[in-house]
Design a protein around this motif. Sequence first.
Motif, mmCIF file in Angstrom:
data_model
loop_
_atom_site.group_PDB
_atom_site.id
_atom_site.type_symbol
_atom_site.label_atom_id
_atom_site.label_comp_id
_atom_site.label_asym_id
_atom_site.label_seq_id
_atom_site.Cartn_x
_atom_site.Cartn_y
_atom_site.Cartn_z
ATOM 1 N N PRO A 368 10.809 0.806 1.539
ATOM 2 C CA PRO A 368 9.663 1.679 1.298
ATOM 3 C C PRO A 368 8.956 2.093 2.581
ATOM 4 C CG PRO A 368 9.110 -0.584 0.793
ATOM 5 C CD PRO A 368 10.573 -0.568 1.076
ATOM 6 N N LEU A 369 8.266 3.233 2.528
ATOM 7 C CA LEU A 369 7.435 3.733 3.623
ATOM 8 C C LEU A 369 5.978 3.606 3.207
ATOM 9 C CD1 LEU A 369 7.105 5.327 6.342
ATOM 10 C CD2 LEU A 369 7.184 7.416 4.951
ATOM 11 N N THR A 370 5.166 3.091 4.112
ATOM 12 C CA THR A 370 3.745 2.901 3.834
ATOM 13 C C THR A 370 2.921 3.662 4.851
ATOM 14 O OG1 THR A 370 4.236 0.690 2.999
ATOM 15 C CG2 THR A 370 1.943 1.171 3.460
ATOM 16 N N PHE A 371 1.811 4.253 4.407
ATOM 17 C CA PHE A 371 0.871 4.930 5.291
ATOM 18 C C PHE A 371 -0.360 4.055 5.494
ATOM 19 C CE2 PHE A 371 2.244 9.410 3.630
ATOM 20 C CZ PHE A 371 3.371 9.358 4.435
ATOM 21 N N THR A 372 -0.704 3.791 6.744
ATOM 22 C CA THR A 372 -1.961 3.129 7.070
ATOM 23 C C THR A 372 -2.606 3.859 8.246
ATOM 24 O OG1 THR A 372 -0.881 1.523 8.554
ATOM 25 C CG2 THR A 372 -1.171 0.870 6.245
ATOM 26 N N ALA A 393 5.842 7.502 -0.480
ATOM 27 C CA ALA A 393 5.046 6.696 0.445
ATOM 28 C C ALA A 393 3.982 5.930 -0.329
ATOM 29 C CB ALA A 393 4.393 7.585 1.508
ATOM 30 N N ARG A 394 3.654 4.748 0.162
ATOM 31 C CA ARG A 394 2.632 3.905 -0.453
ATOM 32 C C ARG A 394 1.398 3.879 0.445
ATOM 33 N NH1 ARG A 394 5.269 -1.857 -1.112
ATOM 34 N NH2 ARG A 394 4.960 -1.699 1.140
ATOM 35 N N VAL A 395 0.237 3.771 -0.175
ATOM 36 C CA VAL A 395 -1.013 3.628 0.572
ATOM 37 C C VAL A 395 -1.720 2.380 0.059
ATOM 38 C CG1 VAL A 395 -3.196 4.680 1.241
ATOM 39 C CG2 VAL A 395 -1.204 6.145 0.780
ATOM 40 N N PRO A 396 -1.926 1.367 0.908
ATOM 41 C CA PRO A 396 -2.596 0.140 0.462
ATOM 42 C C PRO A 396 -4.098 0.359 0.256
ATOM 43 C CG PRO A 396 -1.300 -0.215 2.466
ATOM 44 C CD PRO A 396 -1.443 1.257 2.286
ATOM 45 N N GLU A 397 -4.725 -0.572 -0.472
ATOM 46 C CA GLU A 397 -6.174 -0.539 -0.632
ATOM 47 C C GLU A 397 -6.863 -0.690 0.713
ATOM 48 O OE1 GLU A 397 -7.795 -3.352 -3.338
ATOM 49 O OE2 GLU A 397 -6.820 -2.495 -5.102
ATOM 50 N N GLN A 398 -6.405 -1.645 1.503
ATOM 51 C CA GLN A 398 -6.978 -1.908 2.818
ATOM 52 C C GLN A 398 -6.018 -1.391 3.878
ATOM 53 O OE1 GLN A 398 -9.873 -3.171 3.915
ATOM 54 N NE2 GLN A 398 -10.719 -3.533 1.879
ATOM 55 N N ILE A 399 -6.510 -0.596 4.801
ATOM 56 C CA ILE A 399 -5.648 -0.037 5.842
ATOM 57 C C ILE A 399 -6.066 -0.575 7.209
ATOM 58 C CG2 ILE A 399 -5.044 2.032 4.573
ATOM 59 C CD1 ILE A 399 -7.221 3.530 6.025
ATOM 60 N N MET A 427 -1.232 -10.803 -0.565
ATOM 61 C CA MET A 427 -2.518 -10.412 0.013
ATOM 62 C C MET A 427 -2.683 -8.905 0.194
ATOM 63 S SD MET A 427 -3.068 -13.521 2.792
ATOM 64 C CE MET A 427 -4.759 -13.062 3.216
ATOM 65 N N VAL A 428 -1.575 -8.155 0.163
ATOM 66 C CA VAL A 428 -1.628 -6.700 0.363
ATOM 67 C C VAL A 428 -1.589 -6.009 -0.983
ATOM 68 C CG1 VAL A 428 -0.482 -4.687 1.354
ATOM 69 C CG2 VAL A 428 -0.522 -6.854 2.625
ATOM 70 N N ARG A 429 -2.603 -5.218 -1.280
ATOM 71 C CA ARG A 429 -2.686 -4.497 -2.550
ATOM 72 C C ARG A 429 -2.380 -3.015 -2.323
ATOM 73 N NH1 ARG A 429 -8.346 -6.810 -5.207
ATOM 74 N NH2 ARG A 429 -7.710 -9.005 -5.388
ATOM 75 N N ILE A 430 -1.415 -2.485 -3.067
ATOM 76 C CA ILE A 430 -1.064 -1.062 -2.942
ATOM 77 C C ILE A 430 -1.966 -0.256 -3.864
ATOM 78 C CG2 ILE A 430 0.751 0.659 -3.241
ATOM 79 C CD1 ILE A 430 1.148 -1.289 -0.898
ATOM 80 N N ARG A 431 -2.652 0.746 -3.294
ATOM 81 C CA ARG A 431 -3.589 1.565 -4.052
ATOM 82 C C ARG A 431 -2.910 2.757 -4.708
ATOM 83 N NH1 ARG A 431 -7.173 4.080 -0.040
ATOM 84 N NH2 ARG A 431 -5.777 5.861 -0.147
ATOM 85 N N THR A 432 -2.019 3.427 -3.961
ATOM 86 C CA THR A 432 -1.437 4.691 -4.408
ATOM 87 C C THR A 432 0.034 4.745 -4.024
ATOM 88 O OG1 THR A 432 -3.560 5.792 -4.006
ATOM 89 C CG2 THR A 432 -1.643 7.206 -4.295
ATOM 90 N N VAL A 433 0.846 5.325 -4.893
ATOM 91 C CA VAL A 433 2.230 5.647 -4.562
ATOM 92 C C VAL A 433 2.383 7.158 -4.668
ATOM 93 C CG1 VAL A 433 4.650 5.366 -5.150
ATOM 94 C CG2 VAL A 433 3.093 3.422 -5.381
#
Length: 480
Positions: A368-372, A393-399, A427-433
């Motif tokens: 997966p690809l994540t944006f922070t 792409a995924r966007v976590p709650e906390q960046i 510990m990492v929560r994904i907010r948006t996909v």
Amino acid sequence: MMFEGEAEAWLGIDLGTQSVRALLVTADGTVLGAGTAPLTNHRDGVRHEQDPGEWWEAVCRASRAAMSQGSSRVRAIGGLAVCGTSGTVLLTDAQGRPLTRGLMYDDGRAVEEAARAGMQTSWALPKALWLLDAYGPGRVTHQPDVITAQLTGEVIPTDSSHALKTGYDAEREAWPSQLAYLGEVLPEVVRPGTRLGEVCRTAAEATGIPAGTPVIAGMTDGCAAQIASGALRSGAWNSVLGTTLVLKGASASPVRDDAGVVYNHRAPDGSWLPGGASSVGAGALPVGPDPSDMDIRAAEYEPSGALTYPLASPGERFPFLAPEATAFTLGTPTSEADRWAAVLQGVAFTERLCLDYLHHLGAPMDGPLTFTGGAARSAYWNQLRADILGRPARVPEQIEPALGMAVLAAYGTGTGGGALPDVADHMVRIRTVLEPRASHTARFTEPYARLVDELETRGWLPTPLATHTRTRLNQDTIDS
């Protein structure tokens, strides 16, 4: 400090360019407390310095704020870790006291030293050599080492992540023989996640962190952001977009790059975190307009009437090395919103080119690809990037990189639940996909190809990479 709550939490501290950030986080990713304190930057042309004393003062303020917010809900502080800006270095005495200001990651004075070392001026070793020549004897020290020494009350080893750009050989886990002439100037090095010591009583009084709290060796801010994204299994990648763009991934083995554009950090578990840092980013956006309003207006220009290569500062480092590269725009934007759109799209085009280069090198890309990063707060830009990249792409709650350091502290103390990827999963929560929209991806095929052509024509982009990019682009067009 007395604790009344039932949760165990870990503290992550991020020494950023503009501020220090502290987060107090539980094993399930709940943020119980947060604190921030600003930092002053001293800039003059290519010179960029910060006062190490201000780092400590800001850590004290940010930590006190985080601890104050979370104290009523915390049973114990399991540990802490600190990250800093990659390539920031200073000299200290034998007791760890600063002798110079910190030369920041983008300080550009060590040109001759960089040429001798065969490194970019942004790396720490050229700046360390410059400092030794300008100020005389001293101990080469990385930004977080100043803080961990204050926290523990003693001089402690540096971590291999920060030492990488000082020339440390992460594969052999030793300083290379060609740096032997520096002798005791170079610090002892340990892997990230290693226990360095405990918070001493004096530091506890200054920061609000309980005395005896374990201090764990951290990583650079880019690696911290990667941990905060959860991109720690082979083939996963994290794209950190702030003032500039950094891509970091996970791999079972180093990603080899003869051009020296991609470098490999050693993960705490011995695997590898390859990546690179581009000079494009949000720093190229015009100052003044409201970003939220401009994003709404920019959506009317897909694609923009202008093609922009949006360097935030001169010179490019990734996906190609071109110290002479400068920002440019082909065509004329029809409005302020069109100009804004051109920058957003130009950053995403460069991001796609970075991923094409990693594919060219044979890096694992199937995760997966994540944006922070700060720019990941823009919902519009996130979707635009997914569209241009043509991949989810995924966007976590906390960046925040500080979250990554809390995760690393939980792992390093052995109380967070096993392997680092497993600790991060909790510990990492994904907010948006985000899913790419095929019709939108198709809109940007032609301008992306034009940017590749222009970069090659200017002699910055190597032809083998340009050819590989076109091949992938043609394949994508056929598949769609």
